[in-house]
Design an enzyme around this catalytic site. Structure first.
Site, short mmCIF file in Angstrom:
data_model
loop_
_atom_site.label_atom_id
_atom_site.label_comp_id
_atom_site.label_asym_id
_atom_site.label_seq_id
_atom_site.Cartn_x
_atom_site.Cartn_y
_atom_site.Cartn_z
N ASP A 41 0.91 -1.10 -0.04
CA ASP A 41 0.04 0.02 0.06
C ASP A 41 0.98 1.22 -0.06
O ASP A 41 1.60 1.65 0.96
CB ASP A 41 -0.88 0.03 1.30
N ASP A 42 0.86 1.91 -0.92
CA ASP A 42 1.70 3.37 -1.12
C ASP A 42 3.16 3.08 -1.10
O ASP A 42 3.76 3.93 -0.72
CB ASP A 42 1.28 4.39 -0.02
N CYS A 81 -6.13 4.11 -3.41
CA CYS A 81 -6.28 2.78 -3.17
C CYS A 81 -7.39 2.09 -3.63
O CYS A 81 -7.23 0.91 -4.68
CB CYS A 81 -6.37 2.64 -1.40
N LYS A 137 -5.66 -6.09 3.79
CA LYS A 137 -6.67 -4.98 3.61
C LYS A 137 -7.77 -5.23 2.42
O LYS A 137 -7.23 -5.57 1.30
CB LYS A 137 -5.93 -3.77 3.31
N HIS A 139 -11.02 -3.13 1.44
CA HIS A 139 -11.15 -1.91 1.23
C HIS A 139 -12.14 -1.76 -0.26
O HIS A 139 -11.84 -0.78 -0.88
CB HIS A 139 -9.74 -1.04 0.63
N HIS A 223 1.37 2.40 4.07
CA HIS A 223 0.27 3.62 4.10
C HIS A 223 0.36 4.07 5.46
O HIS A 223 0.81 3.72 6.37
CB HIS A 223 -0.97 2.94 4.13
N ASP A 284 -0.23 -0.65 -4.91
CA ASP A 284 -1.60 -0.02 -5.44
C ASP A 284 -1.61 1.19 -5.93
O ASP A 284 -2.39 1.66 -6.82
CB ASP A 284 -2.63 -0.08 -4.46
N ASN A 285 -0.57 2.20 -5.61
CA ASN A 285 -0.19 3.40 -6.19
C ASN A 285 1.16 3.77 -5.88
O ASN A 285 2.01 3.24 -5.20
CB ASN A 285 -1.24 4.43 -6.07
N LYS A 302 1.85 9.66 -4.99
CA LYS A 302 0.33 9.40 -4.61
C LYS A 302 -0.73 10.48 -4.76
O LYS A 302 -0.37 11.38 -4.56
CB LYS A 302 0.21 8.73 -3.27
#
Length: 461
Positions: A41-42, A81, A137, A139, A223, A284-285, A302
């Site tokens: 994540d991130d 996300c 996660k 989401h 994240h 994810d990004n 991001k």
């Protein structure tokens, strides 16, 4: 005696005829690969040592990528996300499955509702006889019918929400979203450690199973909040003298994540599952610059339609099928993982996907570009956007983007200007008009899919 021998011979022939298709099916089942998709994540494009970081050590992820093919030109579907997760799990552009923005706790600031009829990777693998699990996660929805167990996953151990306000307390806005399937749980420990331990436990169980598995391991690290264990932060500060305090915390969180992934790979190796498990690693990004992320030389991070928000570190490993220590600049994006892992598992790919398999590239075969035009879009609320969108389209070397709903479109030639420094919107109106027309048509296509919760349980999809 002769009659007895004749009877035995007849029985043998009958058993052989009966057993042969069963044995073939069993062998086929055993040779189908397990699939492990690891989504972090991130994670910034430059936040692994194998992608150029000099103040950070990520030996376990680096070693994993060395076992297969590393991508230098892989893109997330969206710079935030939920949309990327929706795209990965459905093989469609996120808007086409009702998730143009971030799904959140409060309806007035939630920007997506996963389309009820959307078929997920878990649905497809479950139907093919795989055990399906998600750890980490989710989401993509906080309530029925958009919880993991209702979208194809046999097992869910993780967090329903968008982020944790504390890695140890696992709450969001005071709500506990930690679940084991449909049951609320309140485990003790750092979220990264929990997700790692649960994954290792699951893999050990699957090592004795006759069915292959599809496991989606979605860490919430790195994240925000940037909350590494204190001992990990201490090691970074001791090693990297003079490091910025914010950067030190992020580096420690990533290195702690790296160690967790190392434990997962070690478990795969010890159980011999790594001999027949296809592993995908991605983010994810891009990384969040405000908390010290490193996206290499790429512009921004991001939440942005510039390259730093979209390009992500990615690799795929599959022993005896993907050559180790290979790198590619072949372009693919998150949603393309869907048909790729289906084809690898010998599973029929659902028709009508926006995604295209890049399995030929993984196997070292020549492959034409997956698509002529690549679209990126994000709807977002808050004071910054007020419910508006930002978007981009990539066509060959050209990229048209609008990074703010209140500013004009920008045009870049990524071949000569990969860092997006020279806006050609005024000097090349022909290309500008061509790409803006493509973008407009795609946005109109997206408009056919609702992205808010139906007003009634009887509402049609």
């Amino acid at each position: 005696m002769k009659k007895t021998n004749l009877l035995r011979a007849s029985l043998f022939i009958l058993l052989t005829l009966f057993w042969q298709p069963f044995a073939q099916a069993t062998t086929a089942q055993q040779t189908r690969p397990n699939v492990l998709v690891i989504l972090v994540d991130d994670l910034g494009y430059g936040d692994l040592s194998s992608y150029g970081a000099t103040d950070l050590k990520s030996p376990h992820i680096d070693e994993l990528l060395n076992r297969g093919m590393k991508f230098s030109n892989f893109y997330a579907n969206c710079p935030v996300c939920s949309p990327t997760r929706a795209a990965l799990l459905t093989g469609h552009y996120q808007d086409m499955v009702g998730v143009p923005g971030v799904i959140r706790t409060h309806p007035e600031n939630s920007w997506g509702y996963l389309k009820p009829s959307a078929v997920t990777l878990a649905d497809v693998f479950h139907s093919a006889g795989y055990q399906t699990a998600i750890i980490g996660k989710w989401h993509l929805g906080l309530e029925s019918p958009n919880t993991p167990n209702e979208r194809g996953f046999d097992l869910f151990r993780g967090f329903l929400g968008d982020m944790m306000d504390d890695y140890y307390l696992h709450r969001r806005h005071g709500v506990n979203y930690m679940r084991r399937n449909q049951k609320t749980v309140d485990p003790q420990g750092h979220a990264t450690d929990l997700f790692t331990d649960w994954t290792c436990e699951y893999l050990k169980q699957q090592a004795t199973s006759e069915s292959p598995f599809f496991l989606y391991l979605a860490y919430n690290a790195p994240h925000t909040p940037i909350q590494p264990p204190e001992d990990w932060l201490g090691k970074v500060k001791q090693r990297e003298t003079g490091i910025d305090p914010d950067r030190a915390r992020l580096v420690a969180l990533i290195e702690h994540l790296d160690a967790g992934i190392g434990k997962v790979i070690q478990t795969l190796d010890e159980t011999k599952l790594s001999d027949n498990t296809l592993i995908v690693f991605s983010s994810d990004n891009g990384g969040q610059l405000g908390v010290g992320a490193n996206n290499g030389a790429l512009r921004d991070g991001k939440q942005s339609m510039y390259e730093g928000g979209l390009k992500v570190p990615t690799g795929v490993v599959w022993k005896k099928h993907i050559a180790p220590h290979t790198e590619t600049d072949f372009m693919a994006m998150s949603m393309d993982i869907f048909p790729t892992v289906c084809e690898a598992g010998g599973i029929k790919v659902p028709s009508g996907l926006d995604a295209v398999s890049f399995l030929p590239t993984l196997q070292g075969r020549q492959q034409k570009p997956l698509r002529a035009h690549w679209f990126f879009r994000r709807r977002e609320g808050g004071n910054r956007y007020g419910g508006k969108t930002i978007e981009a389209v990539r066509s060959g070397q050209w990229k048209l983007l609008q990074n703010s709903p209140f500013k004009p479109l920008e045009l870049y030639d990524l071949q000569t200007d990969p860092l997006e420094q020279k806006n050609l919107a005024e000097s090349n109106r022909q290309k500008f008009n061509q790409l803006s027309g493509l973008l407009r048509a795609e946005i109109q296509r997206y408009g056919s899919v609702p992205w808010q919760k139906p007003l009634s349980p009887y509402s049609k999809d």
